[in-house]
Design a protein around this motif. Structure first.
Motif, mmCIF file in Angstrom:
data_model
loop_
_atom_site.group_PDB
_atom_site.id
_atom_site.type_symbol
_atom_site.label_atom_id
_atom_site.label_comp_id
_atom_site.label_asym_id
_atom_site.label_seq_id
_atom_site.Cartn_x
_atom_site.Cartn_y
_atom_site.Cartn_z
ATOM 1 N N MET A 222 0.810 -1.212 0.000
ATOM 2 C CA MET A 222 0.000 0.000 0.000
ATOM 3 C C MET A 222 0.847 1.267 0.000
ATOM 4 O O MET A 222 0.394 2.327 0.443
ATOM 5 N N SER A 223 2.071 1.177 -0.511
ATOM 6 C CA SER A 223 2.958 2.341 -0.496
ATOM 7 C C SER A 223 3.872 2.306 -1.716
ATOM 8 O O SER A 223 3.568 1.658 -2.717
ATOM 9 N N THR A 224 4.977 3.014 -1.651
ATOM 10 C CA THR A 224 6.128 2.912 -2.557
ATOM 11 C C THR A 224 5.883 3.465 -3.960
ATOM 12 O O THR A 224 6.675 4.278 -4.455
ATOM 13 N N VAL A 225 4.803 3.062 -4.627
ATOM 14 C CA VAL A 225 4.589 3.443 -6.021
ATOM 15 C C VAL A 225 4.538 4.967 -6.198
ATOM 16 O O VAL A 225 5.234 5.506 -7.075
ATOM 17 N N PRO A 226 3.739 5.720 -5.425
ATOM 18 C CA PRO A 226 3.739 7.174 -5.615
ATOM 19 C C PRO A 226 5.110 7.798 -5.384
ATOM 20 O O PRO A 226 5.508 8.726 -6.099
ATOM 21 N N GLU A 227 5.840 7.285 -4.397
ATOM 22 C CA GLU A 227 7.159 7.825 -4.079
ATOM 23 C C GLU A 227 8.128 7.613 -5.243
ATOM 24 O O GLU A 227 8.900 8.513 -5.601
ATOM 25 N N VAL A 228 8.095 6.405 -5.814
ATOM 26 C CA VAL A 228 8.999 6.110 -6.928
ATOM 27 C C VAL A 228 8.670 6.980 -8.139
ATOM 28 O O VAL A 228 9.569 7.512 -8.800
ATOM 29 N N ILE A 229 7.385 7.158 -8.427
ATOM 30 C CA ILE A 229 6.994 8.018 -9.553
ATOM 31 C C ILE A 229 7.500 9.438 -9.336
ATOM 32 O O ILE A 229 8.068 10.064 -10.248
ATOM 33 N N ALA A 230 7.308 9.969 -8.125
ATOM 34 C CA ALA A 230 7.739 11.336 -7.837
ATOM 35 C C ALA A 230 9.252 11.480 -7.951
ATOM 36 O O ALA A 230 9.757 12.490 -8.474
ATOM 37 N N LEU A 231 9.987 10.482 -7.482
ATOM 38 C CA LEU A 231 11.445 10.539 -7.569
ATOM 39 C C LEU A 231 11.934 10.443 -9.012
ATOM 40 O O LEU A 231 12.853 11.156 -9.423
ATOM 41 N N ARG A 232 11.318 9.578 -9.793
ATOM 42 C CA ARG A 232 11.746 9.445 -11.181
ATOM 43 C C ARG A 232 11.376 10.683 -11.992
ATOM 44 O O ARG A 232 12.075 11.035 -12.935
ATOM 45 N N MET A 234 11.787 13.524 -10.881
ATOM 46 C CA MET A 234 12.928 14.381 -10.572
ATOM 47 C C MET A 234 14.239 13.780 -11.075
ATOM 48 O O MET A 234 15.312 14.300 -10.759
ATOM 49 N N ARG A 235 14.143 12.680 -11.824
ATOM 50 C CA ARG A 235 15.295 11.975 -12.390
ATOM 51 C C ARG A 235 16.248 11.459 -11.320
ATOM 52 O O ARG A 235 17.477 11.391 -11.503
ATOM 53 N N MET A 236 15.683 11.087 -10.177
ATOM 54 C CA MET A 236 16.461 10.534 -9.080
ATOM 55 C C MET A 236 16.564 9.018 -9.246
ATOM 56 O O MET A 236 15.543 8.335 -9.351
ATOM 57 N N PRO A 237 17.770 8.446 -9.269
ATOM 58 C CA PRO A 237 17.897 6.984 -9.319
ATOM 59 C C PRO A 237 17.305 6.345 -8.063
ATOM 60 O O PRO A 237 17.546 6.807 -6.940
ATOM 61 N N VAL A 238 16.533 5.277 -8.255
ATOM 62 C CA VAL A 238 15.788 4.648 -7.163
ATOM 63 C C VAL A 238 15.985 3.133 -7.188
ATOM 64 O O VAL A 238 16.011 2.512 -8.256
ATOM 65 N N ALA A 239 16.118 2.549 -6.006
ATOM 66 C CA ALA A 239 15.987 1.110 -5.822
ATOM 67 C C ALA A 239 14.933 0.890 -4.751
ATOM 68 O O ALA A 239 14.625 1.803 -3.966
ATOM 69 N N ALA A 240 14.355 -0.302 -4.718
ATOM 70 C CA ALA A 240 13.310 -0.579 -3.725
ATOM 71 C C ALA A 240 13.404 -2.019 -3.258
ATOM 72 O O ALA A 240 13.737 -2.927 -4.042
ATOM 73 N N LEU A 241 13.093 -2.209 -1.992
ATOM 74 C CA LEU A 241 13.229 -3.506 -1.346
ATOM 75 C C LEU A 241 11.983 -3.797 -0.522
ATOM 76 O O LEU A 241 11.557 -2.957 0.277
ATOM 77 N N SER A 242 11.402 -4.976 -0.728
ATOM 78 C CA SER A 242 10.244 -5.413 0.052
ATOM 79 C C SER A 242 10.652 -6.500 1.031
ATOM 80 O O SER A 242 11.400 -7.425 0.669
ATOM 81 N N CYS A 243 10.158 -6.389 2.252
ATOM 82 C CA CYS A 243 10.217 -7.506 3.189
ATOM 83 C C CYS A 243 8.852 -8.184 3.135
ATOM 84 O O CYS A 243 7.826 -7.566 3.442
ATOM 85 N N ILE A 244 8.830 -9.428 2.691
ATOM 86 C CA ILE A 244 7.566 -10.169 2.591
ATOM 87 C C ILE A 244 7.170 -10.571 4.009
ATOM 88 O O ILE A 244 7.726 -11.514 4.589
#
Length: 286
Positions: A222-232, A234-244
């Motif tokens: 229920m998170s992460t996607v809006p943040e990644v869109i906003a960062l990209r 701004m052309r900010m390189p992004v990685a993301a990690l989920s703990c299942i």
């Protein structure tokens, strides 16, 4: 101006709000962070391991509301991992809490404006894939935006990025490779997969999980996607990690409970801290 545009923060310029937040932070913290990290549900303890730690509660800074969700402390944390200056969001706010989307992404936009070179976004997620189990760690390779919200709706802020940002490399391949390298060095199993972002706050139905599997997702949250869109944007390189932290509805047994999310994240705390520390050193070295 439409209510949708106002909800996205354009009744007052997003850039003006960012400038206000950044100015307040710089009056309290002088170091320029090189790496940014968003710490999701149950994962915030990593921020307490930073050297020379300085904590700024969100509610002491303009435009940064505090989350009311258990497991999200609500602090902007500055410090060091060895000689790499870092800023961590110790918890985040969510769309399902009723915040407008501009506020949901304001924290990561602030980190970008503070001068970080890259950002790692973490979250707790439900597992969808066959053979996976609670406690698995997954590097996000791509996402499905099923939240029906988007942080770029409304007038484009040209000072932040282009009207139509490319998302073909939303999750930076080089940053993902650094996670894989650190995991191998630390002897940590690391999966890869697509993250489906849904609005919440209810957990998904078994039928929805079957749909997500057909669509190609391995995890849901229920998170992460809006943040990644906003960062990209701004052309900010992004990685993301989920703990299942749990298996999704119709896959695991018993009722889904947020307490399980916190307990699973806590059980993997030491491994996650080793992984995050190693990644920060690798990403910050450049």
């Amino acid at each position: 101006m439409s209510s949708q545009a106002e909800n996205n923060g354009h009744a007052e310029s997003v850039v003006a709000k960012l400038d206000e937040t950044v100015s307040a932070i710089r009056s309290k913290v002088k170091n320029v962070p090189r790496v940014g990290v968003v710490l999701g549900s149950g994962l915030g303890a990593f921020a307490d391991t930073l050297g020379d730690l300085v904590k700024l509660p969100y509610d002491t800074l303009p435009n940064l509301p505090a989350s009311k969700v258990v497991g999200h402390a609500g602090n902007l944390c500055f410090g060091n991992v060895d000689d790499v200056p870092v800023v961590c969001m110790q918890g985040r706010v969510h769309l399902y809490e009723g915040h407008p989307v501009w506020q949901v992404v304001h924290g990561v936009r602030t980190m970008a404006r503070l001068g970080v070179q890259c950002v790692l976004v973490t979250n707790a997620a439900g597992g969808i894939a066959d053979g996976w189990s609670a406690g698995d760690l997954m590097v996000i390779t791509d996402h499905l935006n099923l939240m029906y919200h988007h942080p770029l709706i409304g007038p484009n802020e040209e000072a932040l990025g282009t009207r139509f940002p490319d998302m073909s490399n939303a999750y930076d391949a080089a940053l993902r490779a650094k996670l894989a390298n650190v995991a191998k060095k630390e002897n940590l199993a690391l999966r890869e997969g697509v993250y489906a972002g849904l609005l919440g706050p209810s957990y998904e139905t078994p039928a929805e999980i079957r749909m997500l599997r057909i669509l190609g997702a391995q995890a849901v949250g229920m998170s992460t996607v809006p943040e990644v869109i906003a960062l990209r944007h701004m052309r900010m390189p992004v990685a993301a990690l989920s703990c299942i932290t749990n298996m999704a509805a119709g896959i695991g047994k018993g009722e889904l409970d947020h307490k399980e999310v916190e307990e699973t994240a806590k059980a993997r705390r030491a491994d996650l801290q080793r992984l995050l520390r190693g990644w920060i050193l690798a990403a910050g070295a450049e």
